[in-house]
Enzyme design. Structure first.
Site, PDB file in Angstrom:
ATOM      1  N   PRO A   2       0.822  -1.213   0.000  1.00  0.00           N
ATOM      2  CA  PRO A   2       0.000   0.000   0.000  1.00  0.00           C
ATOM      3  C   PRO A   2       0.851   1.257   0.000  1.00  0.00           C
ATOM      4  O   PRO A   2       1.904   1.302   0.623  1.00  0.00           O
ATOM      5  CB  PRO A   2      -0.782  -0.102   1.308  1.00  0.00           C
ATOM      6  N   GLU A   3       0.364   2.237  -0.731  1.00  0.00           N
ATOM      7  CA  GLU A   3       0.997   3.549  -0.756  1.00  0.00           C
ATOM      8  C   GLU A   3       0.027   4.541  -0.120  1.00  0.00           C
ATOM      9  O   GLU A   3      -0.977   4.132   0.459  1.00  0.00           O
ATOM     10  CB  GLU A   3       1.323   3.935  -2.201  1.00  0.00           C
ATOM     11  N   HIS A 122      -3.046 -16.530   7.897  1.00  0.00           N
ATOM     12  CA  HIS A 122      -2.218 -15.343   7.683  1.00  0.00           C
ATOM     13  C   HIS A 122      -2.569 -14.208   8.637  1.00  0.00           C
ATOM     14  O   HIS A 122      -2.103 -13.090   8.481  1.00  0.00           O
ATOM     15  CB  HIS A 122      -2.332 -14.869   6.233  1.00  0.00           C
ATOM     16  N   ARG A 141       3.292 -11.873   3.734  1.00  0.00           N
ATOM     17  CA  ARG A 141       4.759 -11.915   3.599  1.00  0.00           C
ATOM     18  C   ARG A 141       5.512 -11.591   4.878  1.00  0.00           C
ATOM     19  O   ARG A 141       6.741 -11.605   4.875  1.00  0.00           O
ATOM     20  CB  ARG A 141       5.186 -10.957   2.479  1.00  0.00           C
ATOM     21  N   ARG A 184      18.200  15.968  -4.020  1.00  0.00           N
ATOM     22  CA  ARG A 184      18.898  14.903  -4.758  1.00  0.00           C
ATOM     23  C   ARG A 184      18.947  15.268  -6.246  1.00  0.00           C
ATOM     24  O   ARG A 184      18.280  14.647  -7.060  1.00  0.00           O
ATOM     25  CB  ARG A 184      18.178  13.563  -4.610  1.00  0.00           C
TER      26      ARG A 184
END
Length: 304
Positions: A2-3, A122, A141, A184
């Site tokens: 998720p973002e 899970h 995961r 950057r």
DNA sequence: AGAACGTCTCGGCCGC
DNA sequence: TGCGGCCGAGACGTTC
């Protein structure tokens, strides 16, 4: 996985927990939880002491607030404690309302994936509230993290302190975006967008979609962007994020809402995971390349 | 078989 | 030689 839009969707879905009191915390996978501003060393992860400390920090406390910062979900508890949850690639939070008979959840977004009854194999953390509401944390995961931190220690949580500006904050602007990413100058713009210390909340999908909206090639160096480029990048970023939040995020992989339903922004992806399909703007086949180790999708004609 | 939407750590390289 | 900044590779479970 998720973002920002997915985490925002989850945080909004959790607002119904505000005011409820935690009565029981079951931790089935101790490695996912920790207490204090520093992350647990792998060696100590398997002691049961930190699990008990985590439970003790939560039990009998009320949820005072649920918020989001970057991709972190923040639960503010009564008694000066916070829980910081990072879903990483595959974390899911689902809530079973009191009285709701059973909760069925799709743990994977593949068409043939079965709906699974909660808790499933899970499900690694279960939080029960005094009114009988249940919160399940699923993680295929096992990358996710749950951290209990005292208010006084929040400023010493390294990742939290290092986050760049929030792209949907009231005071965010093209100028703020430019100042943030220019730290950057030699980095490809795609990588700069996903660097959480430069800009908060943008990950792989929304970086690709934002750059398509802004008609910028992902490999462009930050320092090469002109005034008009920054302006399109800012507009594209906000447009993409707002639309994704409105459609409850992209249910790629394992993302789901707290009631188990899926987000529909995936329908609107213009480049992400569309390699070889035609660009919705000019019809040229979408290309995929690897940039900074991540799959990167773009239109070779529209994005320059 | 290779890839998956996130982040952390480590090692090498560059320049002061 | 020393140190910090910077950058890429690999690691972290699991599934399709």
């Amino acid at each position: 996985m998720p973002e920002l839009p997915e985490v925002e969707t989850v945080a909004r879905g959790l607002q119904g927990l505000v005011g409820k009191r935690i009565t029981r915390v079951e931790v089935r996978r101790p490695k996912l939880v920790s207490v204090g501003p520093k992350t647990l060393s792998p060696k100590r992860q398997h002691s049961q002491l930190h699990t008990r400390a985590f439970q003790k920090a939560l039990v009998d406390r009320r949820i005072a607030k649920v918020a989001r910062r970057a991709k972190l979900i923040q639960f503010q508890l009564s008694g000066g404690w916070w829980i910081l949850v990072h879903l990483k690639m595959a974390g899911q939070i689902v809530v079973q309302q009191k009285g709701q008979r059973r909760l069925l959840v799709r743990l994977l977004n593949s068409p043939h994936a079965q709906l699974e009854k909660m808790p499933s194999k899970h499900t690694h953390i279960i939080i029960r509230f005094t009114d009988g509401t249940l919160l399940y944390y699923n993680d295929l995961r096992l990358f996710g993290t749950w951290r209990a931190v005292r208010s006084a220690d929040l400023s010493r949580v390294a990742d939290l302190a290092a986050y760049g500006p929030e792209p949907l904050a009231r005071n965010f602007s093209a100028k703020v975006l430019q100042a943030a990413l220019r730290r950057r100058p030699n980095m490809p713009i795609k990588q700069a967008l996903t660097d959480q210390t430069l800009l908060a909340g943008v990950g792989n999908i929304y970086a690709d979609e934002t750059l398509f909206a802004a008609r910028l090639k992902p490999t462009r160096k930050v320092k090469s962007l002109k005034l008009a480029d920054w302006s399109r990048l800012f507009t594209g970023l906000q447009k993409v994020l707002r639309h994704a939040i409105k459609t409850h995020g992209s249910s790629v992989g394992e993302f789901i809402r707290v009631d188990g339903s899926v987000g529909t922004y995936g329908r609107y992806h213009k480049v992400y995971d569309r390699k070889g399909k035609s660009c919705p703007r000019c019809g040229t086949p979408i290309r995929r390349m690897v940039l900074g180790g991540r799959g990167t999708h773009y239109c070779p004609r529209c994005q320059r």
